[in-house]
Scaffold this motif. Structure first.
Motif, PDB file in Angstrom:
ATOM      1  N   ILE A  34      57.659 -88.410  31.262  1.00  0.00           N
ATOM      2  CA  ILE A  34      58.018 -89.331  30.189  1.00  0.00           C
ATOM      3  C   ILE A  34      58.342 -88.564  28.911  1.00  0.00           C
ATOM      4  CG2 ILE A  34      57.019 -91.052  28.658  1.00  0.00           C
ATOM      5  CD1 ILE A  34      55.463 -92.018  31.172  1.00  0.00           C
ATOM      6  N   LEU A  35      57.477 -87.579  28.642  1.00  0.00           N
ATOM      7  CA  LEU A  35      57.676 -86.765  27.447  1.00  0.00           C
ATOM      8  C   LEU A  35      58.898 -85.879  27.565  1.00  0.00           C
ATOM      9  CD1 LEU A  35      54.148 -85.408  26.737  1.00  0.00           C
ATOM     10  CD2 LEU A  35      55.738 -86.125  24.992  1.00  0.00           C
ATOM     11  N   ARG A  47      61.114 -80.414  14.938  1.00  0.00           N
ATOM     12  CA  ARG A  47      62.107 -80.330  16.001  1.00  0.00           C
ATOM     13  C   ARG A  47      63.508 -80.699  15.499  1.00  0.00           C
ATOM     14  NH1 ARG A  47      63.346 -82.680  21.080  1.00  0.00           N
ATOM     15  NH2 ARG A  47      62.906 -84.745  20.295  1.00  0.00           N
ATOM     16  N   LEU A  64      61.107 -96.275  28.758  1.00  0.00           N
ATOM     17  CA  LEU A  64      59.838 -96.703  28.176  1.00  0.00           C
ATOM     18  C   LEU A  64      59.927 -96.670  26.651  1.00  0.00           C
ATOM     19  CD1 LEU A  64      56.837 -97.457  28.584  1.00  0.00           C
ATOM     20  CD2 LEU A  64      56.325 -95.035  28.530  1.00  0.00           C
ATOM     21  N   PHE A  65      60.532 -95.598  26.115  1.00  0.00           N
ATOM     22  CA  PHE A  65      60.570 -95.489  24.658  1.00  0.00           C
ATOM     23  C   PHE A  65      61.499 -96.483  24.034  1.00  0.00           C
ATOM     24  CE2 PHE A  65      58.213 -91.860  25.589  1.00  0.00           C
ATOM     25  CZ  PHE A  65      57.232 -92.023  24.644  1.00  0.00           C
ATOM     26  N   ASN A  77      53.089 -79.281  28.020  1.00  0.00           N
ATOM     27  CA  ASN A  77      54.478 -79.287  28.508  1.00  0.00           C
ATOM     28  C   ASN A  77      55.485 -79.624  27.415  1.00  0.00           C
ATOM     29  OD1 ASN A  77      53.864 -82.016  28.312  1.00  0.00           O
ATOM     30  ND2 ASN A  77      53.481 -82.173  30.528  1.00  0.00           N
ATOM     31  N   PHE A  78      55.080 -80.509  26.474  1.00  0.00           N
ATOM     32  CA  PHE A  78      56.087 -80.850  25.454  1.00  0.00           C
ATOM     33  C   PHE A  78      56.310 -79.701  24.485  1.00  0.00           C
ATOM     34  CE2 PHE A  78      53.415 -81.738  21.744  1.00  0.00           C
ATOM     35  CZ  PHE A  78      52.177 -81.951  22.327  1.00  0.00           C
ATOM     36  N   VAL A  79      55.310 -78.832  24.345  1.00  0.00           N
ATOM     37  CA  VAL A  79      55.504 -77.650  23.514  1.00  0.00           C
ATOM     38  C   VAL A  79      56.425 -76.677  24.238  1.00  0.00           C
ATOM     39  CG1 VAL A  79      54.351 -75.670  22.468  1.00  0.00           C
ATOM     40  CG2 VAL A  79      53.285 -77.918  22.356  1.00  0.00           C
ATOM     41  N   THR A 117      62.306 -87.371  27.098  1.00  0.00           N
ATOM     42  CA  THR A 117      62.758 -87.643  25.735  1.00  0.00           C
ATOM     43  C   THR A 117      63.233 -86.383  25.054  1.00  0.00           C
ATOM     44  OG1 THR A 117      60.523 -87.377  24.919  1.00  0.00           O
ATOM     45  CG2 THR A 117      61.211 -89.600  25.416  1.00  0.00           C
ATOM     46  N   ILE A 118      62.582 -85.241  25.369  1.00  0.00           N
ATOM     47  CA  ILE A 118      62.976 -84.000  24.707  1.00  0.00           C
ATOM     48  C   ILE A 118      64.325 -83.506  25.214  1.00  0.00           C
ATOM     49  CG2 ILE A 118      62.349 -81.573  24.369  1.00  0.00           C
ATOM     50  CD1 ILE A 118      59.412 -82.517  24.507  1.00  0.00           C
ATOM     51  N   THR A 172      59.891 -78.060  23.991  1.00  0.00           N
ATOM     52  CA  THR A 172      60.446 -77.877  22.653  1.00  0.00           C
ATOM     53  C   THR A 172      60.876 -76.433  22.443  1.00  0.00           C
ATOM     54  OG1 THR A 172      58.897 -79.550  21.892  1.00  0.00           O
ATOM     55  CG2 THR A 172      59.991 -78.248  20.209  1.00  0.00           C
ATOM     56  N   LEU A 173      60.026 -75.511  22.889  1.00  0.00           N
ATOM     57  CA  LEU A 173      60.365 -74.101  22.708  1.00  0.00           C
ATOM     58  C   LEU A 173      61.603 -73.725  23.516  1.00  0.00           C
ATOM     59  CD1 LEU A 173      56.814 -72.455  22.654  1.00  0.00           C
ATOM     60  CD2 LEU A 173      58.353 -72.925  20.733  1.00  0.00           C
ATOM     61  N   LEU A 187      55.209 -81.293  14.774  1.00  0.00           N
ATOM     62  CA  LEU A 187      56.101 -80.652  15.746  1.00  0.00           C
ATOM     63  C   LEU A 187      57.351 -81.507  15.929  1.00  0.00           C
ATOM     64  CD1 LEU A 187      56.261 -78.196  17.655  1.00  0.00           C
ATOM     65  CD2 LEU A 187      55.350 -79.655  19.456  1.00  0.00           C
ATOM     66  N   MET A 197      64.966 -77.662  13.750  1.00  0.00           N
ATOM     67  CA  MET A 197      64.512 -76.364  14.237  1.00  0.00           C
ATOM     68  C   MET A 197      65.606 -75.325  14.270  1.00  0.00           C
ATOM     69  SD  MET A 197      63.584 -77.128  18.128  1.00  0.00           S
ATOM     70  CE  MET A 197      64.708 -77.797  19.299  1.00  0.00           C
ATOM     71  N   VAL A 235      64.084 -75.680  24.339  1.00  0.00           N
ATOM     72  CA  VAL A 235      65.257 -76.229  23.650  1.00  0.00           C
ATOM     73  C   VAL A 235      65.561 -75.395  22.403  1.00  0.00           C
ATOM     74  CG1 VAL A 235      66.127 -78.231  22.405  1.00  0.00           C
ATOM     75  CG2 VAL A 235      64.882 -78.534  24.547  1.00  0.00           C
ATOM     76  N   PHE A 254      48.689 -90.302  30.751  1.00  0.00           N
ATOM     77  CA  PHE A 254      49.523 -90.335  29.570  1.00  0.00           C
ATOM     78  C   PHE A 254      50.273 -91.661  29.450  1.00  0.00           C
ATOM     79  CE2 PHE A 254      53.215 -88.841  27.115  1.00  0.00           C
ATOM     80  CZ  PHE A 254      52.500 -88.586  25.968  1.00  0.00           C
ATOM     81  N   ILE A 268      59.546 -99.612  24.076  1.00  0.00           N
ATOM     82  CA  ILE A 268      58.501 -99.679  23.053  1.00  0.00           C
ATOM     83  C   ILE A 268      59.133 -99.945  21.695  1.00  0.00           C
ATOM     84  CG2 ILE A 268      56.813 -98.297  21.780  1.00  0.00           C
ATOM     85  CD1 ILE A 268      55.997 -97.043  24.427  1.00  0.00           C
TER      86      ILE A 268
END
Lengths: 314, 328, 272, 262
Positions: A255-256, D222, A270-271, A144-146, A259-260, A149-150, D218, D225, A152, D110, A274
């Motif tokens: 979560i991922l 980003r 969470l991030f 999913n994060f790929v 962030t994207i 990213t794509l 990656l 990009m 975006v 995760f 952290i």
């Protein structure tokens, strides 16, 4: 019915307790010192550190610390953030709603896509089956994060002016809010839809070979009646279960994705936590997420029993 | 070891399945008693759920008994230590119903037959192939095919392999649980013949469990009829079949279709018998023979002739079988 | 054709399965007739093609397998292998109905038994839901289920095997078909229940004037139920005839071997 | 299908094993001209500080796959033991094992991985251990399910009645018949683990730099990009290829071994 819900909840309690222990131990087993961490990065005197320890109850035995913490957690007090010195609960709630909304939209998307492709694959067979399964294999291979990213990247390249990638708060513009969550939800939903699709396919195939479907055909019923009353209703139970179990994957994935797409949900929180070593916040997020997953499993079980009269927990 | 008396002696065997999710515990086998003499076959018949399979498994200690005693060759099995019991398995063997699932699908016939020999070290390692070939010949199969897998054989051939495995350790007693019910009628006859000839050759005792009363008639010396976990009738095959004492046995025998058009038509034309029997509810009070077992403490079992007995429970409600009984 | 009164005329029926590209023939061009109201038996060992013949009359291929039928199946003059699927669907259940072997798996577990009869009546008899339910309760009573009005709202798992087979028979006869095909209807049942189901089938056949095609491996079952018997072996009909004559003097060696192997309860067994 | 899967796996393994030999440059060697497009010298261009993208992909794959394979191997070993014991012994042992696994199972995989790595620090051992822990319940369940049904099969009862010991029955008569679903699930878990490893690195919780890693590459790409879209494609394609390998393999195995579906 009420009895069944009660029984299921009672069965979940020990697991919840285990979850809380894991969440507690995870953060107290830090290689560093909790008190040191809570003081932040500034240099600090030994006396001051002692005071912090006393204030946090760190001079007590571990099991007492756990009970105090658990007592707080049960009344909705998940401690104070190290970073902002605010109660974690208050900070978490608004972010939780955003994440819940994203997860819900993604879940509905995944269910629709998965159920439709799975059903088509199982009933139409041949080329459709082949195409759906091929597409599923491919979708499953793209994390999913790929995807996010794509998306975006493409948007940045070809639609730099369109603002749908900027998160819009629900309060200011409800429709815009949902629109802004569509693409993030899609990137979340794709992988999950594959699991639902494959399970739907397997369930429908399994049900198709059952004797009662043959009886239904021998009764001369119309194809739609057989599909609705015989195939789908029986294939529903495993599909419900799988969809419910995928909630964990959706929550983890969000979560991922958050962030994207810079969505102010639990993931971002969470991030930030952290990055700030804000352990009470991390602990709270982990605990809340696991609780949601467990409660969702109870809901799945109940839905299961509503669909299938054979299941009962009396 | 070879004490005089029956080879197998079962007394008051009980098996209770624990309560599950709101259901009360089930007494699957309820005070079952019988003996089997060397070289004899006891047929155990009953409908599904009557507890006949559970009885067989409990005798072999594959299912823990909740009470009673099972003595094989004079040794009490129910209280035996695990290691002793494993050694004892040399004397008692099992032939299961489904020849398709009772053979390990990834083992060759040679491996399947060698396993019991290795476990009990009954044959030196280098003599195992020889013994395997011997067993194959014994059950009427070509020893050359031992390196094939079970799926390469027909149902009847597989059942022969299952029987060969059971015979590998030279047992005295074999429980055959529906050994032919998954087979076609001609194969059934062949397997029944094989079991017959093996019994004569090796002086085996069988507990032959089956729902098919006609087949049991062909194999059994004595017959026990089970209903609801209990023995309702036990006696010599000829007596039980030709002059059944218990109405349930009579019902059961009556229901068996006869391959004779005229008689079978006449049978179907008769009204169906009332299949209701008094269950455990009416256990207090005198039985149909006027005896109050609860009060007197005597077993609820009546000998209608030497070696032929019936349980006095489970009569049709309202019937008075006492008047019919003297006919027997 | 040969006999204009015949309800069903099967001519040179073949059935061929296609498993992994390898064709295998399971029925080799068989022909037979069934007259209105007649009870006919098909007997043979597993894999002899008797069930496939029944499925061919219903034109029902097992789900997920491809089977090619050849020859003709004339039902009241219509060739069932050549009519449109829509017409065939109207036939199934209404003109030709079928009872299957395993009552434990033949009812939809998530629907009440009443609803499973209702949908048949709504489909073929064009009844309203309420009228259908009234008829359903009657039918359940007809097949010998006590308190039919109450039991109609129960799910299949609340019924025993014998009771489920009664429900399946109620479904099959609900639209008063001309032909009832019963494929091993008692094989999965206990012997006392088997006797009840056989009596029920016999009574219903007489009361509703249906033709019965009874398929079984059991010579005892076939003996009392039918007028004529077809013996099948390896996809062929090896012998046929009036039931009394066939049992008294089987002609074909296969029939003789089969009959000889049937265990008989009266034959004296062994003594101690 | 299986053949394609094995060919892809062989390619993947070749790259991993021969990595240092076939990589044209050292992964940390910088050259003038950052974010350059593809050229004869740099087939996939260079990254933001002028390192060769292709070399970094090849070397990065080694790290990613090493963590993945070792972690899954540990999870498989643990899952096999727990699932077999739980399913075969049954009763209270089963209850106890399954309840403990339920606790781990309740956490989104995760999220748990992030929390553990965040708490313990992103070292190689911690990463491997964490991933092994989060995937153990899945594999244990996949083992337990078939064991529960196989142990009731007739041939197991037959073996017991012949006098074969319980341990031998579990190993010889039950385990060989549950291998197929385990193989399929292991292959799928490998694909999932590639996700988790790369996603953790993507978030900066992967193995510490300077070792390259598909996820961190990656994440790095980003940021630039819009300037150099191709730098994103490289690691993305690598991740997809690696997981696709295991998915194709799983589907092929499922078809070949006929696990559950037709």
């Amino acid at each position: 019915m009420i009895r069944m819900v009660a029984v299921r909840l009672a069965l979940t309690l020990p697991i919840l307790l285990g979850v809380s222990i894991v969440a507690f131990v995870l953060m107290r087993a830090l290689p560093g010192d909790f008190a040191q961490a809570s003081a932040g990065t500034t240099a600090i005197s030994a006396e001051a550190l002692d005071t912090i320890r006393r204030n946090l109850g760190l001079d007590q035995p571990v099991w007492q610390q756990y009970l105090v913490w658990l007592d707080g957690a049960l009344t909705g007090d998940l401690g104070r953030s190290f970073a902002t010195r605010q109660p974690v609960t208050g900070e978490l709630l608004p972010r939780l709603t955003v994440t819940a909304e994203l997860t819900l939209i993604a879940g509905l998307m995944a269910l629709t896509m998965g159920a439709c492709t799975g059903l088509a694959s199982a009933r139409l067979r041949g080329t459709t089956d082949w195409a759906v399964r091929g597409l599923n294999s491919l979708l499953l291979a793209v994390p999913n994060f790929v995807v996010a990213t794509l998306i975006v990247l493409l948007a940045g390249l070809y639609f730099p002016t369109v603002g749908i990638f900027n998160y819009v708060a629900f309060a200011s513009d409800p429709l815009g809010n949902i629109a802004s969550l569509l693409l993030p939800a899609l990137s979340l939903a794709l992988t999950v839809s594959v699991t639902i699709s494959e399970n739907t396919r397997a369930a429908v195939l399994e049900v198709s070979s059952q004797d009662y479907v043959m009886v239904a055909r021998a009764k001369g019923l119309r194809a739609w009646t057989i599909l609705g009353n015989y195939l789908v209703r029986n294939a529903l139970t495993p599909v419900i279960t799988v969809t419910g179990l995928q909630l964990a994957a959706l929550l983890g994935g969000s979560i991922l994705i958050e962030t994207i797409f810079t969505i102010p949900g639990m993931g971002q929180y969470l991030f930030d936590s952290i990055a700030n070593r804000d352990y009470p916040a991390i602990q709270a997020i982990v605990l809340v997420a696991a609780t949601i997953v467990l409660l969702m499993n109870v809901v799945v079980d109940i839905a299961y029993a509503r669909v299938d009269a054979r299941v009962s927990y009396d | 070891m070879s004490a005089p008396g029956p080879l197998l002696r079962v007394r008051d065997l009980c098996v209770t399945f624990p309560a599950r999710r709101g259901r009360p515990p089930v007494r699957a086998v309820d005070h079952v008693s019988f003996d089997i003499e060397p070289g004899q076959t006891l047929g155990l018949v009953g409908e599904s759920g009557s507890g006949k399979t559970t009885t067989g498994r409990a005798i072999l200690q594959l299912q823990p008994a909740s009470g009673g005693s099972v003595r094989l060759l004079g040794q009490e099995l129910t209280a035996m230590r695990r290691a002793d019991l494993r050694a004892m398995r040399r004397h008692m063997q099992f032939v299961l119903q489904n020849p398709y699932s009772s053979l390990h699908p990834r083992m060759t016939v040679a491996q399947i037959l060698a396993e019991p020999l290795t476990v009990h070290r009954s044959v030196p390692r280098e003599r195992i192939p020889e013994r395997v070939a011997e067993l194959m010949t014994l059950v009427g199969m070509d020893p050359k095919v031992v390196h094939r897998y079970p799926h390469e054989f027909s149902g009847g051939q597989r059942q022969r392999v299952v029987i060969a495995r059971a015979l590998a350790v030279n047992p005295d007693f074999v429980v055959c649980d529906e050994p032919v019910s998954a087979l076609d009628v001609r194969t059934q006859a062949q397997i029944v013949d094989l079991l017959h000839s093996l019994q004569e050759k090796l002086r085996l005792s069988y507990l032959f469990i089956a729902h098919d009363l006609a087949i049991v008639r062909a194999v059994a010396h004595r017959v026990a009829v089970m209903y609801g976990g209990r023995l309702v009738e036990l006696g010599d095959a000829a007596r039980v079949y030709d002059s059944p004492a218990h109405p349930y046995t009579r019902n059961l025998l009556d229901a068996v279709p006869i391959p004779d058009p005229a008689r079978q038509r006449a049978k179907l034309a008769e009204a169906a018998p009332e299949p209701q029997f008094r269950g455990r509810d009416g256990e207090t009070g005198p039985c149909v023979f006027g005896e109050d077992h609860a009060a007197s403490g005597t077993p609820a079992w009546h000998e209608v002739a030497p070696g032929h007995g019936v349980s006095c429970r489970f009569w049709p409600p309202g019937a008075c079988p006492g008047q019919e009984l003297p006919r027997i | 054709m040969d006999d204009p009164r015949a309800l069903l005329q099967v001519r040179d029926l073949t059935a061929q399965f296609n498993r992994d590209g390898v064709p295998s023939r399971v029925v080799n061009g068989i022909s037979f007739d069934i007259a209105p109201g007649e009870a006919v038996g098909f007997v043979g060992e597993s894999g002899c093609g008797k069930s496939v013949t029944a499925r061919a009359i219903m034109r029902l291929a097992p789900e997920g397998s491809s089977v090619a039928w050849g020859g003709r199946i004339l039902f009241r003059g219509r060739d069932l292998l050549r009519i449109e699927e829509r017409e065939m669907r109207d036939m199934r259940g209404r003109r030709i109905a079928m009872v299957f072997q395993d009552p434990m798996t033949s009812l939809n577990p998530v629907m009440t038994v009443g609803a499973q009869i209702d949908d048949m009546l709504c489909r073929h008899a064009g009844l309203s839901r309420r009228a259908a339910r009234r008829r359903t309760v009657e039918l359940l009573g007809l097949v010998g289920i006590r308190d039919p009005a109450l039991r109609a709202d129960d799910h299949p798992h609340q019924f025993s095997g014998g009771m489920r087979q009664r429900v399946l028979i109620a479904i099959a006869v609900s639209c008063q078909p001309d032909l009832l095909i019963a494929d091993e209807p008692t094989t999965a049942l206990d012997v006392t229940v088997q006797a009840q189901i056989l009596r029920l089938l016999m009574r219903l056949g007489r009361e509703l004037g249906m033709a019965l095609m009874l398929i079984t491996h059991d010579f005892g079952v076939i003996a009392g139920m039918v007028e004529r018997v077809y013996v099948m072996h390896g996809g062929d009909i090896v012998e046929s005839g009036e039931v009394d004559a066939l049992f008294a003097g089987p002609q074909h060696p296969y029939t003789r071997a089969l009959l000889a192997a049937v265990p008989r309860i009266e034959t004296a067994g062994r003594t101690t | 299908m299986v053949a394609i899967g094995f060919v892809m796996l062989a390619a993947l393994l070749a790259i991993v094993i021969l990595g240092p030999v076939i990589a044209p440059y050292s992964p940390s060697k910088t050259s003038p001209g950052s974010l350059a497009g593809p050229s004869a010298a740099h087939w996939l261009g260079t990254d933001s500080i002028g390192r060769d993208v292709l070399s970094r992909l090849i070397i990065g794959g080694r790290g990613t796959l090493l963590i993945t394979v070792v972690a899954v191997a540990i999870a498989l070993a643990a899952g096999l033991v727990l699932g077999l014991v739980s399913g075969y012994v049954g009763g209270r042992v089963d209850q106890a094992i399954m309840r403990v696994l339920d606790v781990v199972f309740a956490f989104p995989v995760f999220l748990l991985a992030i929390a553990v790595v965040a708490a313990l620090g992103p070292t190689l051992q911690n990463l491997i251990l964490t991933i092994a822990i989060v995937y153990t319940p899945t594999l244990a369940r996949v083992v337990r399910g078939p064991v529960l049904s196989v142990k009731r099969w007739d041939h197991v009862e037959a073996a017991r009645s012949v006098g074969v010991g319980e341990f031998a029955i579990a190993i010889r008569h039950v385990l060989p018949l549950v291998v197929s679903p385990i193989l399929v699930q292991t292959s799928l878990t490998l694909a999932n683990t590639i996700f988790t490893v790369t996603a953790l690195s993507f978030l900066g919780l992967g193995p510490p730099p300077p070792d390259p890693n598909w996820g961190s590459m990656l994440a790095e790409a980003r940021q630039f990009m819009e300037l150099a879209p191709l730098t994103v494609i490289g690691p993305a394609a690598a991740i997809v290829f690696a997981s696709l390998t295991f998915i194709v393999l799983a589907n092929g195995l499922r078809e070949m071994l006929d696990v559950g579906s037709r």
